[in-house]
Design a protein around this motif. Sequence first.
Motif, mmCIF file in Angstrom:
data_model
loop_
_atom_site.group_PDB
_atom_site.id
_atom_site.type_symbol
_atom_site.label_atom_id
_atom_site.label_comp_id
_atom_site.label_asym_id
_atom_site.label_seq_id
_atom_site.Cartn_x
_atom_site.Cartn_y
_atom_site.Cartn_z
ATOM 1 N N GLU A 173 67.642 -6.110 22.927
ATOM 2 C CA GLU A 173 68.336 -6.599 21.840
ATOM 3 C C GLU A 173 67.363 -6.202 20.537
ATOM 4 O OE1 GLU A 173 70.676 -10.473 23.192
ATOM 5 O OE2 GLU A 173 68.505 -10.691 23.268
ATOM 6 N N ARG A 174 66.139 -6.196 20.778
ATOM 7 C CA ARG A 174 65.255 -5.874 19.627
ATOM 8 C C ARG A 174 65.273 -4.494 19.155
ATOM 9 N NH1 ARG A 174 61.567 -9.336 22.311
ATOM 10 N NH2 ARG A 174 60.283 -7.613 23.229
ATOM 11 N N ALA A 175 65.606 -3.692 20.293
ATOM 12 C CA ALA A 175 65.695 -2.119 20.031
ATOM 13 C C ALA A 175 67.093 -1.916 19.097
ATOM 14 C CB ALA A 175 65.704 -1.236 21.462
ATOM 15 N N VAL A 176 67.981 -2.839 19.413
ATOM 16 C CA VAL A 176 69.352 -2.416 18.820
ATOM 17 C C VAL A 176 69.080 -2.697 17.404
ATOM 18 C CG1 VAL A 176 71.770 -3.131 18.309
ATOM 19 C CG2 VAL A 176 70.761 -2.693 20.615
ATOM 20 N N TYR A 177 68.323 -3.786 16.970
ATOM 21 C CA TYR A 177 68.172 -4.300 15.599
ATOM 22 C C TYR A 177 67.262 -3.223 14.988
ATOM 23 C CZ TYR A 177 70.522 -8.705 15.689
ATOM 24 O OH TYR A 177 71.370 -9.632 15.724
ATOM 25 N N GLU A 178 66.084 -2.757 15.568
ATOM 26 C CA GLU A 178 65.359 -1.730 14.921
ATOM 27 C C GLU A 178 65.927 -0.420 14.541
ATOM 28 O OE1 GLU A 178 60.815 0.398 16.259
ATOM 29 O OE2 GLU A 178 62.229 -0.776 17.713
ATOM 30 N N TYR A 179 66.998 -0.004 15.468
ATOM 31 C CA TYR A 179 67.810 1.160 14.849
ATOM 32 C C TYR A 179 68.456 0.707 13.891
ATOM 33 C CZ TYR A 179 71.451 4.783 15.213
ATOM 34 O OH TYR A 179 72.302 5.625 14.818
ATOM 35 N N ASP A 180 69.164 -0.412 13.978
ATOM 36 C CA ASP A 180 69.936 -0.923 12.625
ATOM 37 C C ASP A 180 69.091 -0.548 11.303
ATOM 38 O OD1 ASP A 180 72.377 -0.999 14.249
ATOM 39 O OD2 ASP A 180 72.335 -3.275 14.379
ATOM 40 N N ALA A 181 67.994 -1.487 11.400
ATOM 41 C CA ALA A 181 67.052 -1.430 10.208
ATOM 42 C C ALA A 181 66.710 -0.321 9.861
ATOM 43 C CB ALA A 181 65.849 -2.183 10.654
ATOM 44 N N GLU A 182 66.285 0.723 10.803
ATOM 45 C CA GLU A 182 65.838 2.226 10.427
ATOM 46 C C GLU A 182 66.999 2.966 9.496
ATOM 47 O OE1 GLU A 182 64.506 6.357 12.363
ATOM 48 O OE2 GLU A 182 64.750 4.688 13.610
ATOM 49 N N MET A 183 68.363 2.752 10.092
ATOM 50 C CA MET A 183 69.380 3.263 9.513
ATOM 51 C C MET A 183 69.732 2.697 8.056
ATOM 52 S SD MET A 183 70.413 5.725 11.275
ATOM 53 C CE MET A 183 71.594 6.366 10.936
ATOM 54 N N CYS A 184 69.640 1.378 8.049
ATOM 55 C CA CYS A 184 69.761 0.983 6.718
ATOM 56 C C CYS A 184 68.992 1.033 5.720
ATOM 57 C CB CYS A 184 69.649 -0.961 6.751
ATOM 58 S SG CYS A 184 71.047 -1.592 7.766
ATOM 59 N N SER A 185 67.593 1.514 6.049
ATOM 60 C CA SER A 185 66.634 2.054 5.159
ATOM 61 C C SER A 185 67.222 3.518 4.564
ATOM 62 C CB SER A 185 65.323 2.436 6.022
ATOM 63 O OG SER A 185 65.343 3.464 6.914
ATOM 64 N N LEU A 186 67.940 4.203 5.101
ATOM 65 C CA LEU A 186 68.424 5.450 4.495
ATOM 66 C C LEU A 186 69.166 5.001 2.859
ATOM 67 C CD1 LEU A 186 70.069 7.162 7.788
ATOM 68 C CD2 LEU A 186 67.486 7.505 6.655
ATOM 69 N N ASN A 187 68.427 5.812 2.043
ATOM 70 C CA ASN A 187 69.303 5.806 0.760
ATOM 71 C C ASN A 187 69.204 4.375 0.314
ATOM 72 O OD1 ASN A 187 69.962 8.825 0.671
ATOM 73 N ND2 ASN A 187 71.005 8.265 2.709
ATOM 74 N N ALA A 188 68.332 3.510 0.328
ATOM 75 C CA ALA A 188 68.430 2.349 -0.075
ATOM 76 C C ALA A 188 68.575 2.154 -1.739
ATOM 77 C CB ALA A 188 67.203 1.689 0.105
ATOM 78 N N THR A 189 69.340 1.152 -1.995
ATOM 79 C CA THR A 189 69.559 1.141 -3.310
ATOM 80 C C THR A 189 68.479 1.305 -4.423
ATOM 81 O OG1 THR A 189 71.299 -0.408 -2.927
ATOM 82 C CG2 THR A 189 70.378 -0.351 -5.325
ATOM 83 N N GLY A 190 68.092 2.032 -5.281
ATOM 84 C CA GLY A 190 67.042 2.209 -6.191
ATOM 85 C C GLY A 190 66.310 3.517 -5.853
ATOM 86 N N THR A 191 66.432 3.955 -4.625
ATOM 87 C CA THR A 191 65.563 5.223 -4.164
ATOM 88 C C THR A 191 66.640 6.370 -4.514
ATOM 89 O OG1 THR A 191 66.660 4.933 -2.025
ATOM 90 C CG2 THR A 191 64.591 3.821 -2.370
ATOM 91 N N PRO A 192 65.795 7.555 -4.526
ATOM 92 C CA PRO A 192 66.764 8.817 -4.664
ATOM 93 C C PRO A 192 67.477 9.006 -3.394
ATOM 94 C CG PRO A 192 64.301 9.175 -5.193
ATOM 95 C CD PRO A 192 64.307 7.867 -4.508
ATOM 96 N N ALA A 193 68.564 9.666 -3.571
ATOM 97 C CA ALA A 193 69.629 9.743 -2.572
ATOM 98 C C ALA A 193 69.157 11.247 -1.824
ATOM 99 C CB ALA A 193 71.106 9.994 -3.059
ATOM 100 N N ALA A 194 69.618 11.326 -0.604
ATOM 101 C CA ALA A 194 69.093 12.409 0.156
ATOM 102 C C ALA A 194 69.948 13.680 -0.234
ATOM 103 C CB ALA A 194 69.261 12.213 1.648
ATOM 104 N N ASP A 195 69.394 14.768 -0.753
ATOM 105 C CA ASP A 195 70.146 15.831 -1.253
ATOM 106 C C ASP A 195 70.773 16.652 0.173
ATOM 107 O OD1 ASP A 195 71.062 17.640 -2.764
ATOM 108 O OD2 ASP A 195 69.279 18.813 -3.181
#
Length: 328
Positions: A173-195
């Motif tokens: 279960e922790r591994a699932v949340y760790e993956y979700d957290a990593e994916m949510c970190s992509l292109n966070a609000t206030g950061t430069p979007a990935a080109d």
Amino acid sequence: MVKPDFMKLCRLLLLPVCAVSVLFTGCRESHSGKYASHPFPVPEIPAMVSSGADALEYLVLNYWSVFTDTTALYPCDSSLVNGVIEDDVEQALANWISLAGRVDGRTAAKGMSALFDGISACEYKDTSSTVFEIMAELVEKYLYDPNSPVRNEDLYQVFATGMAGSPWLSPEERAVYEYDAEMCSLNATGTPAADFVFSDKYGRKRTLYGIKADYTLLFFSNPGCEACKYIIGEMCSDPVLESLVSSGKVAVANIYIDEDLQSWYGYQGFYPEEWYNGYDPDFIIRTDFLYNVRAIPSLYLLDRDKKVLLKDAPDAAVFSYLHQISGK
């Protein structure tokens, strides 16, 4: 009880959320169904907090403090969570999300951390409590379900990061949340979007950062998608939105990231010519995890420098933001 002068403000702030739970449709467990319930305990605003803005911030940060107070134990059955009817707890979460949307991102994140710490304390006090499990389900439902009208990956990342380190979950279960957290970190609000590189219908290659406009609406869409059709229709029929695009203030990058290019080419007649309509020629947006596109459509609003203003936002939130920047 909340002070009368703030109660009016609170009601006004929560009005838009009242339909969300309807439309989006320490405790000891018992199945007798005979325990008495009490209302969700909204914390009292201290007398020293005088302004509405300060009161709002206080409420976002302390909203869950009474509900998760481990010095008070309340009985529960299958419909109660720490003495509160589960539907009322769900509505309380919807209300808190609405309040959190009215403060800055850092304050909202602190409020989410406080929520996680509170439910963790309940679990530590009594592992038979339902608070931890039910709140985890509700937070995911409201903040991370791609169909939720109030989804917010920035806030969910805070919660998922906490869950990834929780001793109350299994390693799986922790591994699932760790993956979700990593994916949510992509292109966070206030950061430069990935080109990225995309190709148009003529085979010409462009880049996201090559688009020059005050704002860029990054629109991940699919041919035939009904929700995508609605967004296209709104962008073209709303005079304010259409004017933003025709004037060049807003550019729309309408990007297809899947493999059925024949369908995509066959759908070109539906896409406005003034948009940047393209596809991912190397299929890297999804496979290289440049963006966490969990459902189509998905909308991002970027500023002139391609900094993320809105991330995977509901279309209503995007349209509202665009109306605000137009001044109309």
